[in-house]
Design an enzyme around this catalytic site. Structure first.
Site, PDB file in Angstrom:
ATOM      1  N   ASN A  69       0.764  -1.231   0.000  1.00 34.12           N
ATOM      2  CA  ASN A  69       0.000   0.000   0.000  1.00 34.12           C
ATOM      3  C   ASN A  69       0.806   1.299   0.000  1.00 34.12           C
ATOM      4  O   ASN A  69       0.987   1.913   1.026  1.00 34.12           O
ATOM      5  CB  ASN A  69      -0.945   0.002   1.218  1.00 34.12           C
ATOM      6  CG  ASN A  69      -2.123   0.909   0.933  1.00 34.12           C
ATOM      7  OD1 ASN A  69      -2.123   1.636  -0.047  1.00 34.12           O
ATOM      8  ND2 ASN A  69      -3.122   0.866   1.765  1.00 34.12           N
ATOM      9  N   GLU A  84     -16.754   3.692  11.686  1.00 40.66           N
ATOM     10  CA  GLU A  84     -17.233   4.115  10.371  1.00 40.66           C
ATOM     11  C   GLU A  84     -18.714   3.806  10.209  1.00 40.66           C
ATOM     12  O   GLU A  84     -19.396   4.353   9.355  1.00 40.66           O
ATOM     13  CB  GLU A  84     -16.442   3.370   9.292  1.00 40.66           C
ATOM     14  CG  GLU A  84     -14.974   3.756   9.306  1.00 40.66           C
ATOM     15  CD  GLU A  84     -14.718   4.969   8.436  1.00 40.66           C
ATOM     16  OE1 GLU A  84     -15.057   4.911   7.257  1.00 40.66           O
ATOM     17  OE2 GLU A  84     -14.204   5.962   8.951  1.00 40.66           O
TER      18      GLU A  84
END
Length: 103
Positions: free
Chosen positions: A48, A85
Site C-alpha cells: 500500500n 465508520e
DNA sequence: TGATTGACAGCGT
DNA sequence: CACGCTGCCAATC
C-alpha cells in the site's frame, strides 16, 4: 494508454469504498478484472504505497473476517475503525449481509 | 530472470 | 463448526 496496473485498479476501487461499507479482497480483485487475484490484492494492500489514499481497513476477507492490517494486533484497531465508520460487526467479523459494499 | 512470497477463496474432510 | 489442501494472481527479493 489507460493500461493501468492491476494494483492501480485495486487502489482505485478500494478508494471508492463508501464509509460504513466494506469490500472483500475477492470483490476488489473481480472489479480489477481478475476474479482470482484476491491474493495479489492482499499483497498490494500490504505494500500500500497509497496509505492515506486507500482505506485498506475497509477491505476484509470473503467471510467478513478481518485479516492482515500490519499485524494481528492491528486487527483490533482495524475493527475499531470500521466500527467507528458505521460498519456492522457480527462478533469478530463484519456482517457482510449489512455492510458489504455493493454498487 | 527466476523463484518465493502473501492481508485470499473455494472445497473437502 | 473447525481445520487442511489446492489453485490463482501480481509484486518482491
Amino acid at each position: 494508454m489507460k493500461k493501468k496496473t492491476f494494483s492501480e485498479k485495486v487502489y482505485a476501487f478500494t478508494k471508492q469504498i463508501p464509509r460504513g461499507k466494506v469490500a472483500t479482497y475477492g470483490q476488489i480483485a473481480r472489479l480489477a478484472g481478475n476474479p482470482c487475484a484476491a491474493r495479489a490484492v492482499g499483497m498490494c494492500m500490504k505494500k500500500n504505497p497509497y496509505i492515506p489514499l486507500v482505506p485498506c481497513h475497509r477491505v476484509v476477507g470473503s467471510d467478513g473476517n478481518l485479516t492482515g492490517y500490519s499485524v494481528r494486533e492491528g486487527l483490533v484497531t482495524k475493527k475499531a475503525i470500521l466500527l467507528a465508520e458505521g460498519v456492522v460487526f457480527r462478533g469478530d467479523k463484519v456482517d457482510l449481509q449489512r455492510s458489504l459494499w455493493t454498487q
